[in-house]
Motif scaffolding. Structure first.
Motif, PDB file in Angstrom:
ATOM      1  N   MET A   1       0.851  -0.782   0.439  1.00 48.40           N
ATOM      2  CA  MET A   1       0.031   0.053   0.142  1.00 48.40           C
ATOM      3  C   MET A   1       0.738   1.011   0.309  1.00 48.40           C
ATOM      4  SD  MET A   1      -3.012   0.950   2.519  1.00 48.40           S
ATOM      5  CE  MET A   1      -2.362   0.176   4.288  1.00 48.40           C
ATOM      6  N   LYS A   2       0.955   2.041  -0.868  1.00 46.97           N
ATOM      7  CA  LYS A   2       1.243   2.974  -1.209  1.00 46.97           C
ATOM      8  C   LYS A   2       0.677   4.318  -0.459  1.00 46.97           C
ATOM      9  CE  LYS A   2       2.384   2.486  -5.993  1.00 46.97           C
ATOM     10  NZ  LYS A   2       2.478   3.075  -7.216  1.00 46.97           N
ATOM     11  N   PRO A   3       1.663   5.261   0.124  1.00 47.46           N
ATOM     12  CA  PRO A   3       1.295   6.644   0.732  1.00 47.46           C
ATOM     13  C   PRO A   3       0.304   6.917   0.349  1.00 47.46           C
ATOM     14  CG  PRO A   3       3.565   5.840   1.573  1.00 47.46           C
ATOM     15  CD  PRO A   3       3.174   4.928   0.296  1.00 47.46           C
ATOM     16  N   ASP A   4      -0.011   7.561  -0.580  1.00 47.20           N
ATOM     17  CA  ASP A   4      -0.594   8.355  -1.533  1.00 47.20           C
ATOM     18  C   ASP A   4      -2.275   7.940  -1.638  1.00 47.20           C
ATOM     19  OD1 ASP A   4       0.293   6.666  -3.509  1.00 47.20           O
ATOM     20  OD2 ASP A   4       0.338   7.922  -5.233  1.00 47.20           O
ATOM     21  N   GLN A   5      -1.969   6.634  -1.706  1.00 46.24           N
ATOM     22  CA  GLN A   5      -3.368   6.090  -1.465  1.00 46.24           C
ATOM     23  C   GLN A   5      -4.590   6.337  -0.628  1.00 46.24           C
ATOM     24  OE1 GLN A   5      -2.740   1.566  -3.831  1.00 46.24           O
ATOM     25  NE2 GLN A   5      -2.232   2.413  -5.447  1.00 46.24           N
ATOM     26  N   THR A   6      -2.767   5.665   1.161  1.00 43.43           N
ATOM     27  CA  THR A   6      -3.765   5.914   2.066  1.00 43.43           C
ATOM     28  C   THR A   6      -3.683   7.349   2.816  1.00 43.43           C
ATOM     29  OG1 THR A   6      -2.233   3.932   2.966  1.00 43.43           O
ATOM     30  CG2 THR A   6      -3.468   6.024   4.802  1.00 43.43           C
ATOM     31  N   ASP A   7      -4.189   8.260   1.682  1.00 43.56           N
ATOM     32  CA  ASP A   7      -3.813   9.473   2.518  1.00 43.56           C
ATOM     33  C   ASP A   7      -5.546   9.760   1.368  1.00 43.56           C
ATOM     34  OD1 ASP A   7      -1.713  10.449   3.192  1.00 43.56           O
ATOM     35  OD2 ASP A   7      -0.748  11.150   1.526  1.00 43.56           O
ATOM     36  N   VAL A   8      -5.268   8.965   0.376  1.00 48.60           N
ATOM     37  CA  VAL A   8      -7.182   9.346  -0.420  1.00 48.60           C
ATOM     38  C   VAL A   8      -7.973   8.653   0.293  1.00 48.60           C
ATOM     39  CG1 VAL A   8      -8.045   9.041  -2.629  1.00 48.60           C
ATOM     40  CG2 VAL A   8      -5.694   9.484  -2.794  1.00 48.60           C
ATOM     41  N   VAL A   9      -7.911   7.706   1.325  1.00 47.44           N
ATOM     42  CA  VAL A   9      -9.016   6.991   1.984  1.00 47.44           C
ATOM     43  C   VAL A   9      -8.869   7.937   3.485  1.00 47.44           C
ATOM     44  CG1 VAL A   9      -9.552   5.401   3.287  1.00 47.44           C
ATOM     45  CG2 VAL A   9      -8.240   4.696   0.861  1.00 47.44           C
ATOM     46  N   GLY A  10      -6.999   8.469   3.298  1.00 45.06           N
ATOM     47  CA  GLY A  10      -7.968   9.240   5.044  1.00 45.06           C
ATOM     48  C   GLY A  10      -8.882  10.427   4.638  1.00 45.06           C
ATOM     49  N   GLU A  11      -8.431  10.682   3.383  1.00 52.18           N
ATOM     50  CA  GLU A  11      -9.265  12.355   3.045  1.00 52.18           C
ATOM     51  C   GLU A  11     -10.484  11.915   3.076  1.00 52.18           C
ATOM     52  OE1 GLU A  11      -8.691  15.104  -0.773  1.00 52.18           O
ATOM     53  OE2 GLU A  11      -7.014  14.533   0.077  1.00 52.18           O
ATOM     54  N   TYR A  12     -10.630  11.070   2.160  1.00 55.17           N
ATOM     55  CA  TYR A  12     -12.350  10.722   1.893  1.00 55.17           C
ATOM     56  C   TYR A  12     -12.656   9.960   3.215  1.00 55.17           C
ATOM     57  CZ  TYR A  12     -16.152   8.473   0.711  1.00 55.17           C
ATOM     58  OH  TYR A  12     -17.877   7.642   0.369  1.00 55.17           O
ATOM     59  N   LEU A  13     -13.168  10.010   4.500  1.00 54.43           N
ATOM     60  CA  LEU A  13     -13.363   9.709   5.096  1.00 54.43           C
ATOM     61  C   LEU A  13     -13.185  10.950   6.093  1.00 54.43           C
ATOM     62  CD1 LEU A  13     -11.851   5.981   6.192  1.00 54.43           C
ATOM     63  CD2 LEU A  13     -13.679   6.386   5.938  1.00 54.43           C
ATOM     64  N   HIS A  14     -12.011  11.131   5.880  1.00 47.94           N
ATOM     65  CA  HIS A  14     -11.934  12.460   6.890  1.00 47.94           C
ATOM     66  C   HIS A  14     -12.832  13.839   5.924  1.00 47.94           C
ATOM     67  CE1 HIS A  14     -10.567  16.480   8.678  1.00 47.94           C
ATOM     68  NE2 HIS A  14     -11.695  16.787   7.863  1.00 47.94           N
ATOM     69  N   GLU A  15     -13.584  13.414   4.867  1.00 44.50           N
ATOM     70  CA  GLU A  15     -14.799  14.525   4.978  1.00 44.50           C
ATOM     71  C   GLU A  15     -16.321  13.659   4.763  1.00 44.50           C
ATOM     72  OE1 GLU A  15     -14.552  17.322   2.563  1.00 44.50           O
ATOM     73  OE2 GLU A  15     -12.551  17.990   2.963  1.00 44.50           O
ATOM     74  N   VAL A  16     -16.455  12.181   4.820  1.00 44.71           N
ATOM     75  CA  VAL A  16     -17.944  12.272   5.694  1.00 44.71           C
ATOM     76  C   VAL A  16     -17.457  12.986   6.294  1.00 44.71           C
ATOM     77  CG1 VAL A  16     -18.992  10.064   5.799  1.00 44.71           C
ATOM     78  CG2 VAL A  16     -17.473  10.238   3.463  1.00 44.71           C
ATOM     79  N   ASP A  17     -16.475  12.243   7.605  1.00 44.58           N
ATOM     80  CA  ASP A  17     -16.894  12.397   9.694  1.00 44.58           C
ATOM     81  C   ASP A  17     -17.175  13.870   9.083  1.00 44.58           C
ATOM     82  OD1 ASP A  17     -16.225  12.680  12.484  1.00 44.58           O
ATOM     83  OD2 ASP A  17     -14.711  13.016  12.154  1.00 44.58           O
ATOM     84  N   LEU A  18     -16.349  15.097   8.856  1.00 44.92           N
ATOM     85  CA  LEU A  18     -17.041  16.352   8.761  1.00 44.92           C
ATOM     86  C   LEU A  18     -18.582  16.429   8.427  1.00 44.92           C
ATOM     87  CD1 LEU A  18     -14.021  17.823   7.387  1.00 44.92           C
ATOM     88  CD2 LEU A  18     -14.501  17.671   9.447  1.00 44.92           C
ATOM     89  N   ARG A  19     -19.162  15.733   7.408  1.00 44.23           N
ATOM     90  CA  ARG A  19     -20.380  16.214   7.132  1.00 44.23           C
ATOM     91  C   ARG A  19     -21.498  15.329   8.133  1.00 44.23           C
ATOM     92  NH1 ARG A  19     -17.466  17.081   2.952  1.00 44.23           N
ATOM     93  NH2 ARG A  19     -17.838  18.079   1.300  1.00 44.23           N
TER      94      ARG A  19
END
Length: 140
Positions: A1-19
C-alpha cells in the motif's frame, strides 16, 4: 500500500466525518469504521495497486455528501450545516414581475422629467432661439 493511496482514503473518510457532524459521536465512529473496513476489503479482494483503482472504489461508494446524506436518512436525523460546506449568502432573486415594475417606474420617471423640463421652458417664454431679424429689401 502506497502512502498516497492511504492519504486518499484518509481524506475521503475525513470529508465524510465532517459532513456527519449532526450525528452522535458513537454513530459517526461506527459508520466511519464500517466504511474503512469496506474499503480495505475491496482493496484486498480486487488487489488494488493504483490510485485510479482506489478512486473507482471510492466513487462507487459515493461522494462524501451522498454517503453522509444516506447516513442521516438511515438515522432519521435532520441534517445540520457543516463547516466544510459554507453557504454563501445569495442575493434575493428578482422575479420577472419585479423587473417589469422597476422598468415601468423608470419609464414613468423619465416621462415626468421630460414633461417638467418642457413645462419650465414654456413658462419662461422660451420657445427656442429668437429668429434673426430680416432686413428690408432694397430697391435696385
Amino acid at each position: 500500500m502506497k502512502p498516497d493511496q492511504t492519504d486518499v482514503v484518509g481524506e475521503y473518510l475525513h470529508e465524510v466525518d465532517l459532513r456527519l457532524s449532526g450525528l452522535p459521536l458513537l454513530q459517526r465512529r461506527e459508520l466511519l469504521a464500517d466504511l474503512a473496513a469496506h474499503i480495505a476489503t475491496e482493496r484486498t479482494e480486487r488487489n488494488v495497486r493504483s490510485e485510479g483503482e482506489l478512486l473507482e472504489i471510492l466513487e462507487r461508494l459515493g461522494s462524501p455528501e451522498v454517503v453522509a446524506a444516506a447516513a442521516y436518512e438511515e438515522a432519521g436525523a435532520a441534517r445540520t450545516p457543516t463547516a466544510t460546506a459554507p453557504v454563501a449568502p445569495r442575493p434575493a432573486p428578482t422575479s420577472q414581475r419585479h423587473r417589469w415594475i422597476i422598468g415601468a417606474v423608470a419609464v414613468v420617471g423619465l416621462v415626468i422629467v421630460l414633461c417638467l423640463g418642457a413645462a419650465l421652458t414654456m413658462s419662461r417664454g422660451e420657445s427656442g432661439p429668437a429668429p434673426a431679424p430680416v432686413a428690408p429689401a432694397q430697391a435696385p
